[in-house]
Design a protein around this motif. Structure first.
Motif, short mmCIF file in Angstrom:
data_model
loop_
_atom_site.label_atom_id
_atom_site.label_comp_id
_atom_site.label_asym_id
_atom_site.label_seq_id
_atom_site.Cartn_x
_atom_site.Cartn_y
_atom_site.Cartn_z
N MET C 125 0.79 -1.19 -0.05
CA MET C 125 -0.03 0.08 0.13
C MET C 125 0.81 1.31 -0.17
N ILE C 126 1.73 1.26 0.81
CA ILE C 126 2.70 2.63 1.01
C ILE C 126 3.54 2.71 -0.35
N VAL C 127 3.80 1.90 -0.97
CA VAL C 127 4.36 1.79 -2.28
C VAL C 127 3.49 2.30 -3.47
N ASP C 129 0.21 2.68 -3.62
CA ASP C 129 -1.06 3.34 -3.59
C ASP C 129 -1.09 4.66 -4.70
N PRO C 130 -2.04 4.72 -5.54
CA PRO C 130 -2.05 5.81 -6.51
C PRO C 130 -2.16 7.16 -5.86
N ASN C 131 -2.94 7.36 -4.90
CA ASN C 131 -2.93 8.68 -4.21
C ASN C 131 -1.86 9.25 -3.45
N PHE C 132 -1.47 8.42 -2.65
CA PHE C 132 -0.25 8.89 -1.62
C PHE C 132 0.90 7.79 -1.72
N ILE C 134 4.54 6.04 -2.46
CA ILE C 134 5.82 6.40 -2.79
C ILE C 134 6.05 6.59 -4.17
N ASN C 136 4.04 6.88 -7.06
CA ASN C 136 3.64 7.99 -7.47
C ASN C 136 3.86 9.38 -7.30
N GLY C 150 -2.57 4.06 -11.88
CA GLY C 150 -3.27 3.39 -10.93
C GLY C 150 -2.70 2.26 -10.27
#
Lengths: 284, 415, 302
Positions: C125-127, C129-132, C134, C136, C150
């Motif tokens: 998720m932290i890598v 995730d399209p919105n926040f 790492i 993107n 996405g």
């Protein structure tokens, strides 16, 4: 690097190629280092700091989430449970599956191949499928909420270790067996005194891989260890995960705590593990 | 590893195990009841409830075991069939098929006439009966969906809480023009699609919902199609941002919590989660405004607990179930959980919860309606669970999706 | 007693056989019979014969999902054997050769296998995730905003990306097995090849690989079984619905979705779920028996 004797003479060109590999692997490995670093960093942040500044350095260091974990949620106890469970299960798995595999692969008999496949069947199903009959049996044996019951279950799931052990035992020199036989040693003496000591590398491998399986297993503890004081680390982490947003400062620190023993095990003992694997390397 | 280390580790393990066995099993002559709750989200409120109960009945001790929602019913089914169920367990009434099946198995205690349900809304108690018999206690909370908004972002762009649906749309357009994602959305699970879709449906076609709930409107009704189209229009206009496919609930809520989006439309039970996660978030909430003004709210009632039919302590279990039904107990739950109160005389925890519970019109949940008249061997709810993502991603058109849902509904069962 | 003394293997096998049969085989087979019933997981069962299998193969909506999941499993096995396994051998060989920093590489490559799936999901998720996430944020900050994506939300990208993540997570497992096997190769054989003047690449293909072959065949069998029964990683990425447009749907997830519903509950059909796993089981069994028979007959010439 000065460590270890290098058995192979290598050319200059080869040395250069290896250096390229080393550089490439360093980059690759930095991914996991970076992720773990972020997790540790996050575990020292306050909750609202974590929301706004998820990846950066903490604005103020706090040990609050560790305090919650250890003093309120009894994480040390959870830790202890996982440790006990893993250690005993590894002992059970190695013992029973090496014995079985030895019987399957060292002796020639009619149905050996069929039996070998039979022991593989366990890998072909999702374990969730059989959970009801297992539960009923475990209950009859009074093994619910009992670490020994879990050890029994993990040892029974022997498909993978039996397979690996069998492969290995087939490569053991038959001459040794014959010689011992001539000396009048019994089958079990041969097994424990001669064959097992030769199997250190594979035992180390199985122990290592099973540690991962047991330590990270989520489903069986969820079903069979229902009491709060018997929870395992993975269950603990999962519980925070399933209420992700409210608990996520705890996720960082729980994940960090669950990583520490693994990093210690590999970081400090990797020399021992490797030498354990190497010391048994075979000389025919 | 050298042999000695292994041996040492093994011995330590064994010693610890023996120590552990010694610690367990210390009880002080109390009657102990086992209780199961289905999600860690209810941990605090359930613990508070138990605490109050134990204070009142000091000779009864309740051991709470909290499961995770994705495994809860499987585990419960397993232990009921194995004859080893907890004395008290959470169930969801007729909102899912589980309670009916548990009753068929003889797993739930018949509570008919043993629990005082006076004061409870009919909608809250109707869902507790299977074949006219009462099998579980009611909940006094309304599980609804709400539009949460970031007051700071609204203030920054001079936006007021919308009073009509077109105002709502205008707000979103303004935000998109300013480069702010209006609504945080994650479409990994069908549930998060549902919790966003239902308020839109309620705002666009509340009449259809009422008629469908009464068995008088079909899914092929153009009014429903219009809602699906409206939802698609919102997505096309960028109201949900660019990236929502594959995003899970945690990431969706977090994105709003971080102040990246102006609004988030999700379950009322998340109000407390937002506040807990980011106390600095300037959080407000409202219910969706309808076309001609007035607010509408999807209402489903929460539920309470069942007693295990084969419990060894039926008297004590009943004591707990009765206690859990009292106003006093419900106030504890509503307050610690931050729920919207659905029983007269209960107070909402704060203004935020108050505003979630304020609406001019109440409607039934679309998901519930889907399950009212299934065709033999088919399951419209399951089709929603599986195919709603395909509709949101554009693989299925609204018409195709509705046709699939309708294919599983037996209209002849409607009365 | 004489019977046993003539067949000493019985004493070795019996304890394991009993334990395994009682706690693994018996429960699984008794659960398989559920596939002939219509059953939600609790309550009365209704015998329906082969109706569940008919639904699985002939209901257009369901069979589409079934073939799609099977296709994904198939491509995953291909990726495992064609990409992941060669990489594992390469890495194991490099560590076996003790290239610079091999100890730390071994530890760090293996580490993702050891981290619990829940935490891996968190990392993903932290890598991604399209919105926040790492990735993107990084792309944006270095001015490559047009490459933002996405990631797992893009049905065309999800599967290849999943292969990458699965490789990252699982590569250390097989690598360890290969290292253990490489250590078993007698040194004389390798030394002899050096005297022959074989270069690095040549030596690998002519000396090391044939020595590895017996264990390789076994790992192919294991990898295939694992590939056909994969669950954890696609589940944490794509959830019970198997990702956007079922791009990350696999047989075991398909099974899970029907047998156990999804998070928050949902409707279940245990009987139908069991029929999926019966089909899967049959498939895995046939494939692995063929593999075992076939691979045992191949000998590498050198």
């Amino acid at each position: 690097m000065a460590e270890g004797k290098n058995v192979f003479v290598i050319t200059k060109r080869e040395r250069r190629i290896r250096l390229v590999y080393s550089i490439f692997l360093s980059l690759y490995c930095s991914i996991v280092v970076f992720l773990i670093f972020i997790t540790f960093l996050g575990s020292f942040k306050t909750k609202s700091d974590l929301v706004r500044n998820t990846l950066g350095f903490p604005r103020e260091f706090t040990l609050d989430s560790y305090k919650t974990l250890i003093f309120e949620d009894n994480f040390l106890r959870i830790f202890l449970n996982s440790t006990i469970l893993t250690v005993l299960s590894i002992a059970g798995i190695v013992f029973i599956s090496s014995l079985t595999a030895y019987g399957l692969s060292r002796f020639k008999f009619k149905y050996a191949d069929t039996l070998q496949t039979y022991f593989l069947l366990g890998l072909m199903f999702p374990i969730q499928l059989g959970i009801l009959p297992i539960f009923i049996m475990m209950r009859k044996l009074n093994m619910i909420n009992n670490l020994f019951g879990m050890v029994l279950l993990y040892s029974a799931n022997m498909s993978f270790p039996v397979f690996i052990f069998s492969v290995f035992f087939r490569t053991l020199p038959y001459a040794l067996y014959e010689a011992a036989k001539v000396d009048g040693a019994g089958e079990f003496t041969i097994y424990f005194r001669i064959m097992l000591p030769l199997s250190k590398p594979v035992i180390a491998t199985i122990a290592l891989l099973s540690t991962i399986t047991v330590w990270n297993d989520f489903y069986l503890p969820l079903v069979f260890l229902t009491k709060d004081n018997l929870r395992t680390v993975t269950l603990g982490v999962y519980r925070y995960m399933s209420n992700f947003l409210a608990n996520w400062h705890l996720i960082f620190s729980a994940a960090s705590l669950s990583l520490i023993p693994i990093i210690i095990l590999f970081g400090f003992f990797s020399r021992n593990i490797i030498s354990g694997i190497t010391s048994g390397s075979l000389k025919q | 590893m050298p042999n000695k280390i292994w041996r040492l580790v093994f011995v330590i393990g064994l010693v610890l195990l023996v120590l552990q066995l010694g610690v367990a099993g210390a009880k002080e002559g109390k009657i102990v009841l086992r209780m199961w709750e289905h999600t860690p989200q209810f941990e605090d409120s359930t613990k508070a409830l138990i605490k109050a109960f134990e204070a009142k009945y000091p000779n009864i001790k309740i051991e709470l075991e909290i499961k995770t929602p994705d495994q809860y019913n499987t585990l419960l089914n397993t232990v009921i069939q194995a004859g080893d169920a907890p004395d008290i367990f959470w169930q969801n009434g007729t909102k899912t098929t589980d309670l009916a099946n548990i009753v068929k198995m003889g797993g739930a205690m018949d509570l008919t006439g043993k629990i005082d349900l006076s004061g409870y809304d009919k909608m809250a108690t109707d869902i507790l009966y299977i074949n006219g018999r009462l099998y579980q206690t009611p909940g006094a909370s309304i599980d609804t969906r709400a539009v949460y908004y970031n007051k700071d972002i609204f203030a920054k762009y001079g936006i007021a809480v919308p009073e009509t649906l077109s105002e709502m749309e205008k707000i979103c357009e303004t935000l998109v023009a300013k480069g702010v994602t209006p609504i945080s959305f994650g479409a990994k699970l069908s549930w998060n699609i549902l919790f966003l879709f239902e308020p839109v449906l309620a705002a666009v076609s509340p009449d259809w919902l009422d008629e469908a709930a009464a068995g008088k409107a079909k899914l092929s009704d153009p009014r429903l199609l219009q809602v699906f189209k409206k939802f698609e229009e919102w997505a096309d206009k960028g109201f949900f941002g660019r990236n929502y496919l594959g995003v899970d609930e945690g990431a969706m809520l977090l994105n709003f919590s971080k102040g990246n989006t102006a609004m988030c439309i999700t379950g009322s039970w998340n109000a407390e989660t937002f506040t807990k996660n980011n106390p600095d978030l300037n959080l407000g909430a409202f219910q969706m405004p309808m076309e001609n003004g007035g607010r509408v709210m999807v209402v489903t009632y929460s539920t309470g607990y069942c007693g295990y039919a084969k419990t060894r302590h039926p008297e004590e279990v009943l004591k707990f179930l009765r206690f859990a039904t009292t106003r006093e107990a419900q106030q504890i739950v509503v307050e610690t959980q931050g729920n919207v109160p659905g029983l007269q005389g209960l107070k909402a925890k704060n203004e935020l919860i108050q505003s979630i519970g304020t609406a001019d019109r109440q409607v039934e949940s679309f998901y519930n309606i889907l399950g009212f008249w299934p065709k033999e061997g088919k399951n419209p709810r399951k089709i929603w669970e599986e195919d709603s993502i395909k509709w949101v991603s554009g693989k299925l058109t609204a018409e195709e999706f509705i046709a699939r849902l309708e294919d599983a509904i037996d209209y002849s069962k409607m009365k | 007693m004489r019977f046993i003394r003539k067949r000493p293997y019985i004493l070795f096998i019996l304890p394991g056989f009993i334990l395994y049969t009682a706690f693994v085989i018996y429960p699984l087979f008794s659960a398989m019979s559920i596939s002939l019933y219509e059953w939600t997981g609790i309550g009365p069962k209704k015998f329906v014969g082969l109706a569940n299998f008919v639904t699985l193969f002939f209901n257009p909506r369901i069979s589409e999902m079934f073939w799609n999941a099977l296709k994904n499993n198939f491509f995953y096995v291909l990726a495992e054997l064609g990409i992941i396994m060669p990489l594992q051998i390469l890495l194991a060989y490099l560590i076996f050769l003790r290239i610079k920093g091999y100890r730390i590489f071994q530890t760090l490559i293996f580490l993702p296998c050891v981290i619990s799936t829940a935490v891996i999901g968190f990392f993903i998720m932290i890598v991604f995730d399209p919105n926040f996430g790492i990735l993107n944020s990084l792309l944006k900050s270095i001015g490559l905003g047009q490459f933002q994506s996405g990631w797992f939300g893009d049905p065309d990208l999800a599967f290849p990306l999943f292969i990458v993540v699965a490789t990252w997570v699982g590569i250390g497992y097989g690598m360890m097995l290969f290292i253990a096997n490489l250590k078993g190769i007698p040194e004389q054989i390798i030394e002899a090849s050096i005297i022959d003047g074989a270069g690095g690449v040549q030596r690998f293909f002519r000396v090391i690989l044939p020595q590895l072959w017996p264990s390789l065949t076994n790992i192919i069998v294991l990898d295939t079984i694992w590939g056909l029964t994969i669950f954890d990683i696609p589940f944490i990425i794509g959830g019970p619905q198997g990702g956007v447009n079922n791009s990350l749907d696999f047989m075991n997830i398909f099974f899970y979705r029907y047998a156990f519903g999804n998070s928050y509950g949902g409707e279940t059909a245990m009987g139908f779920g069991a029929s999926i796993s019966v089909v899967l089981f049959g498939l895995v069994l046939i494939v692995s028996i063929i593999q075992i028979k076939f691979l045992r007959n191949i000998r590498v010439e050198y």
